[in-house]
Design an enzyme around this catalytic site. Structure first.
Site, mmCIF file in Angstrom:
data_model
loop_
_atom_site.group_PDB
_atom_site.id
_atom_site.type_symbol
_atom_site.label_atom_id
_atom_site.label_comp_id
_atom_site.label_asym_id
_atom_site.label_seq_id
_atom_site.Cartn_x
_atom_site.Cartn_y
_atom_site.Cartn_z
ATOM 1 C CB THR A 102 -0.924 0.006 1.232
ATOM 2 O OG1 THR A 102 -1.739 -1.165 1.217
ATOM 3 C CG2 THR A 102 -1.823 1.244 1.223
ATOM 4 C CE LYS A 178 -5.157 -2.381 0.783
ATOM 5 N NZ LYS A 178 -3.801 -2.932 0.836
ATOM 6 C CE LYS A 246 1.867 0.722 5.439
ATOM 7 N NZ LYS A 246 1.099 0.796 4.164
#
Length: 310
Positions: A102, A178, A246
């Site tokens: 990601t 995503k 994150k």
């Protein structure tokens, strides 16, 4: 194999964490030649014990023609691809990189351009489904890239995924999708923790909360998947708190690039940040509920061995 990939595929998997190990073992079990790459000796040994081969640096994957990158963040992607020991400078022209980590859509686009400049193909192909789906070969892959790259990768993608979404020809589109998923996933986990904390604070039985909500309109996939960790008092990290720090930071960063506020995601990010600051960053992301334990003194279920004092 299809006509675009009649040559024998030699697969490299960089990053043998929970997701990468699951993917590598799935591909191995389905007959692919797989070499795993990880810096941890014990992780490599585990994969070798399963019948695979292993190397310590990406540069040693020069014999591979398909390389999956399943590392934690954008900095690690940069290192495993383009550092002195990175894989890009050692692959044969025409080889394929399937970038599964990601990262920000803007970074994914840049990665695609740099990989293409080296005579290689890249699919921007983030994955979803967790360690269990990686192990069973039932991931969802949100991918974008050239038709030739999709064709070349088709056997590998079919082996590791239950659903492969073809989202366009440009790197960055897969990562954009995503990011939408991660915004929702992070918010749902934080909200599930808050809802459970409120119910417990009001004196409701946690098991009953779970039973009722999973059969009511307030349910979500994350509530149903993560609350059992809370009920068992088991915060063994399947996906850690710090992962969502994150990912939600990437949401925040991308929102800034687009001049678009993401206030609900920002609130969830603060909860995960609080959990990490309290020392729970490497625990399962459901440990975000411990923030409420600290603030309101609620009593959370304990693991069975803790409850027995063993």
């Amino acid at each position: 194999m299809n006509s675009q990939s009649e040559q024998l595929l030699h697969i490299g998997v960089i990053g043998l964490g929970a997701m990468g190990m699951g993917i590598a073992n799935t591909l191995l079990q389905k007959g692919f030649d797989v070499t795993g790459c990880d810096i941890a000796d014990e992780v490599r040994a585990s994969f070798v014990a399963s019948g695979g081969r292993s190397v310590a640096t990406p540069a040693e994957l020069s014999h591979c023609n398909v390389v999956l990158v399943v590392v934690v963040n954008g900095n690690q992607v940069e290192q495993v691809l383009f550092s002195e020991q990175g894989v890009v400078g050692h692959l044969a022209s025409g080889s394929l990189i399937i970038q599964c980590a990601t990262v920000a859509p803007s970074q994914a686009k840049q990665l695609g351009e740099r990989v293409a400049a080296e005579g290689l193909m890249m699919l921007d192909a983030p994955i979803s489904g967790g360690a269990a789906k990686a192990k069973s070969g039932e991931l969802s892959v949100m991918a974008s890239g050239a038709a030739k790259a999709f064709s070349y990768a088709s056997d590998v993608l079919d082996a590791m995924a239950a659903k492969v979404y073809h989202l366009g020809e440009d790197p960055g589109v897969g990562s954009s999708m995503k990011l939408v998923n991660q915004l929702l996933a992070g918010v749902h986990i934080a909200t599930a923790a808050e809802a459970m904390a409120l119910g417990i604070r009001m004196g409701l039985d946690p098991e009953v909360i779970f039973e009722v909500i999973t059969h009511s309109a307030g349910n979500s996939w994350m509530f149903e998947n993560r609350v059992p960790h809370i009920l068992k008092g088991d915060y063994t990290p399947l996906s850690a708190v710090d992962i969502f720090i994150k990912d939600l930071n990437i949401v925040h960063q991308t929102g800034r690039e687009l001049s678009m506020a993401t206030p609900v995601a920002a609130s969830a990010l603060q909860q995960f940040t609080s959990a990490s600051g309290a020392g729970f960053g490497r625990e399962d992301d459901s440990a975000v509920i411990k923030v409420y334990q600290r603030l309101s003194g609620i009593t959370l279920p304990e693991a069975a061995n803790d409850a027995q004092g063993t």
